[in-house]
Design an enzyme around this catalytic site. Sequence first.
Site, PDB file in Angstrom:
ATOM      1  N   LYS A  32       0.337  -1.583   0.250  1.00 61.64           N
ATOM      2  CA  LYS A  32       0.290  -0.108  -0.259  1.00 61.64           C
ATOM      3  C   LYS A  32       1.284   1.265  -0.405  1.00 61.64           C
ATOM      4  O   LYS A  32       0.486   2.210  -0.485  1.00 61.64           O
ATOM      5  CB  LYS A  32      -0.561  -0.129   1.239  1.00 61.64           C
ATOM      6  CG  LYS A  32      -0.480   0.701   2.431  1.00 61.64           C
ATOM      7  CD  LYS A  32      -1.374   0.635   4.145  1.00 61.64           C
ATOM      8  CE  LYS A  32      -0.689  -0.163   5.045  1.00 61.64           C
ATOM      9  NZ  LYS A  32      -0.467   1.742   5.178  1.00 61.64           N
ATOM     10  N   THR A  33       2.369   1.032   0.719  1.00 54.17           N
ATOM     11  CA  THR A  33       2.362   2.422   0.441  1.00 54.17           C
ATOM     12  C   THR A  33       3.133   2.983  -0.941  1.00 54.17           C
ATOM     13  O   THR A  33       2.853   3.618  -0.757  1.00 54.17           O
ATOM     14  CB  THR A  33       3.813   2.046   1.337  1.00 54.17           C
ATOM     15  OG1 THR A  33       3.578   1.954   3.220  1.00 54.17           O
ATOM     16  CG2 THR A  33       5.311   3.298   1.773  1.00 54.17           C
ATOM     17  N   ASP A 224      -4.400   7.423   5.279  1.00 53.37           N
ATOM     18  CA  ASP A 224      -3.641   6.395   5.461  1.00 53.37           C
ATOM     19  C   ASP A 224      -4.153   5.481   6.693  1.00 53.37           C
ATOM     20  O   ASP A 224      -4.083   6.159   7.287  1.00 53.37           O
ATOM     21  CB  ASP A 224      -1.851   6.266   5.654  1.00 53.37           C
ATOM     22  CG  ASP A 224      -1.395   5.323   5.150  1.00 53.37           C
ATOM     23  OD1 ASP A 224      -1.712   3.856   5.033  1.00 53.37           O
ATOM     24  OD2 ASP A 224      -0.200   4.904   5.533  1.00 53.37           O
ATOM     25  N   GLU A 225      -3.765   4.303   6.854  1.00 53.99           N
ATOM     26  CA  GLU A 225      -4.038   3.596   7.656  1.00 53.99           C
ATOM     27  C   GLU A 225      -5.595   4.199   8.446  1.00 53.99           C
ATOM     28  O   GLU A 225      -6.406   4.751   9.271  1.00 53.99           O
ATOM     29  CB  GLU A 225      -3.145   3.739   9.127  1.00 53.99           C
ATOM     30  CG  GLU A 225      -2.226   3.675   8.721  1.00 53.99           C
ATOM     31  CD  GLU A 225      -1.704   1.843   8.593  1.00 53.99           C
ATOM     32  OE1 GLU A 225      -2.444   1.369   8.677  1.00 53.99           O
ATOM     33  OE2 GLU A 225      -0.400   1.565   8.239  1.00 53.99           O
ATOM     34  N   GLN A 255      -6.807  -4.947  10.544  1.00 57.18           N
ATOM     35  CA  GLN A 255      -6.002  -4.675  10.696  1.00 57.18           C
ATOM     36  C   GLN A 255      -6.491  -3.384  11.829  1.00 57.18           C
ATOM     37  O   GLN A 255      -5.829  -2.452  12.885  1.00 57.18           O
ATOM     38  CB  GLN A 255      -4.712  -4.456  10.258  1.00 57.18           C
ATOM     39  CG  GLN A 255      -3.942  -5.303   9.572  1.00 57.18           C
ATOM     40  CD  GLN A 255      -2.601  -5.028   8.643  1.00 57.18           C
ATOM     41  OE1 GLN A 255      -1.761  -4.623   9.304  1.00 57.18           O
ATOM     42  NE2 GLN A 255      -3.062  -4.765   7.416  1.00 57.18           N
ATOM     43  N   ARG A 607       3.053 -10.022  10.481  1.00 54.86           N
ATOM     44  CA  ARG A 607       3.945 -10.158  10.499  1.00 54.86           C
ATOM     45  C   ARG A 607       5.409 -10.207  10.058  1.00 54.86           C
ATOM     46  O   ARG A 607       6.525  -9.453   9.922  1.00 54.86           O
ATOM     47  CB  ARG A 607       4.594  -9.186  11.717  1.00 54.86           C
ATOM     48  CG  ARG A 607       3.432  -8.391  12.812  1.00 54.86           C
ATOM     49  CD  ARG A 607       3.577  -7.071  12.724  1.00 54.86           C
ATOM     50  NE  ARG A 607       2.109  -7.655  11.742  1.00 54.86           N
ATOM     51  CZ  ARG A 607       1.816  -6.579  10.243  1.00 54.86           C
ATOM     52  NH1 ARG A 607       2.517  -5.638   9.732  1.00 54.86           N
ATOM     53  NH2 ARG A 607       0.317  -6.683   9.707  1.00 54.86           N
TER      54      ARG A 607
END
Length: 750
Positions: A32-33, A224-225, A255, A607
């Site tokens: 996504k970044t 974002d997020e 998340q 992770r």
Amino acid sequence: MDYLKGLNPPQREAVEHTDGPVMIIAGAGSGKTRVLTYRIAHLIHAKGIDAFNILSLTFTNKAAAEMKHRIEKLIGLEARNTWMGTFHSIFAKILRVEADKIGYPSNFSIYDTDDSKSLIRTIVKEMKLDDKVYKPNTVLARISGAKNRLVSWETYLNDPYIKADDDAAMKPRMGEIYRTYQKRLFKSGAMDFDDLLFNTNVLFRDHLDVLNKYQQRFKYVMVDEFQDTNVSQYLITKKLAAVHQNICVVGDDAQSIYAFRGADIQNILNFERDYPDLFVVKLEQNYRSTKNIVHAANSIIAKNKAQLKKTVWTQNQEGDQIELMKASSDNEEGRMVATTIFEEKNNKKLHNSDFAVLYRTNSQSRAIEEALRKMNITYKIVGGLSFYQRKEIKDLMAYLRFVVNHDDEEAFKRVINYPKRGIGDTTVEKILVAAYEHDIPLWEVVTNANSFLSGRAANSVDDFATMVKSFRIEMERKDAYEVASSVAKQSGLLRDLYEDKTIEGLNRYENVQELLNAIKEYVDNPENEEKNLGAFLQEIALLTDNDRDKDETDAVTLMTIHSSKGLEFKQVFVVGMEEDLFPSQMMMQSREDLEEERRLFYVATTRAMDRLYLTYALTRYRFGRLLNCEPSRFLEEIDSGCIRVNKRFTASPAGSLRTESVEPRSGFIGIKKNPSVRPMTTAKVHTPSPDFKPSNTNNLQEGMKVEHPKFGFGLVQKIEIEGINKKATIVFDNFGEKVLLLSFAKLRIV
């Protein structure tokens, strides 16, 4: 541009669809970044949008800096002109410009958590309230929660439901503390972190000309997020995007793990309601983890009802099965983890930094730390005491804050008699009382000390004022580093630390020198347009925990699962997979709570890149008592084909480790084979009675029958008090013996 060739079809779609409302649902490890970076580059390079018209909101300054750097590589220096940063840093920047509209000075101080708690302690003492009832942590959390829901102190005091809540919690004067706290912040020309968002909402609500100015400036808004936004953050972004409607939100509902900080998952789940013509892109290809880990994570999150449907997949290799490791105690769990890290490191030529140990609560790190130390494995704890929280750093920062803002009460209290200059607590009290009683600024009292004080105290305060005035004159013509160096020397702070020749004293002195180095680095950085002290203080005040972690040492990372979000490691250990620990006993009162815990487990598993280990102990010390533990229900939710039991580590009678061969897994985890562990409960979770309402547990006595919302009916066997904790041992009809902390347990006395 060539960069578009490197994107997969959904990523490319997300980059090229620039106009109108867009939601990018980005699964774990889906790049996504990269998409956000290329999207901004595409807007500037291909669509010709002025970088000054783009607002990109992130959750850490580190993420913003990394994205800016990546965009710069793609399109050049124009990238620096985008408005990019955290919610708090961007809106603090706007508030600096517009502060006078809401009655604040442009050089307002930003209080950190310690400043806020100190102020609350003062208020509680002045109101002659019990500080055991009105604990600073509890009061601050309550005020923070109110501000995140945009509840002002006026609304708080006049809302009968809030009043009933506070009465039930036996904290009836919470609203008065909130009112006094806000008034004192205002008088000190200060805002806390939540005020930066709260006051931006007030500014946009009451000053439509200001709102219109920023609506016209920000033609494209990106968040974002998005799953981590609270009500306040969502309303600001919605208002800013209202004219052009070019709002793009990126996030993953799976998340969303910050409800305790006020994050509202409904923002992402219901986004389409606010934007019916929403364009949705799903990034479902995971580039981070093996097929086994991705499949296991999918099988976990599938159990949640409240979610946006997506299917994460990967082209990565199959990878090893997830390894389940059973220990007889928490200390043995630590030894198992340390031994595995030691062997994997040597066998596969890995670095310490390739490993992470994740836990639900900070207290679990002790046994892991001890085991790693015994094997000489370097580790670091993320979320420990940060550099900027150390006393000597806060002391110098308080001096710098007071030079910039003479009304900052918390900074004043910290520096007025440090180093000692003969100004005692009584004198400080007189100064503060004079400011309140005469309703004049704190600085006015300090600069006219002879009118309010007498004798040596007046002279000492007068000398202090003269010193601060000299720093203020320097501030007008020198950069942040020159002023800070002068303050550190002339205040006597550096000399005081230098004279302490102990190891601790030497460390404190070196820490202050390190802070001065950081200020010099800030001044020398060509990207920082403003070099003055006020600009530096704002930058530091707005650092998040992730931004502060600059430790480059090759070390195993120990951290809570909450802190791990956004990170990745080759090998990950999730420890303490036990009922009442994970999922937490405090998160079992509703389906929403349990689903948040499951999302937390999903974050932990995703992770891992190559290998994932899950560990649990049969016994664990909690609340100073050895408890028997059951394996977590989450272990049963993992697809059986993805996991195997590691039989290699078993506890010998002496408590040392011996090894056996690893058995392939058949059926469920195999934990029932060991008679020393109680089997995983198959009892159905209890449905509370229709009239269920928690009783006041102060009246609980041995022999009473009680009902628990999850464990059902049981009999109280024993009640114990350890320190401030009151615990009850209860034998439940279907769940056996449980030890519950009464300050958390919700029990109905039958």
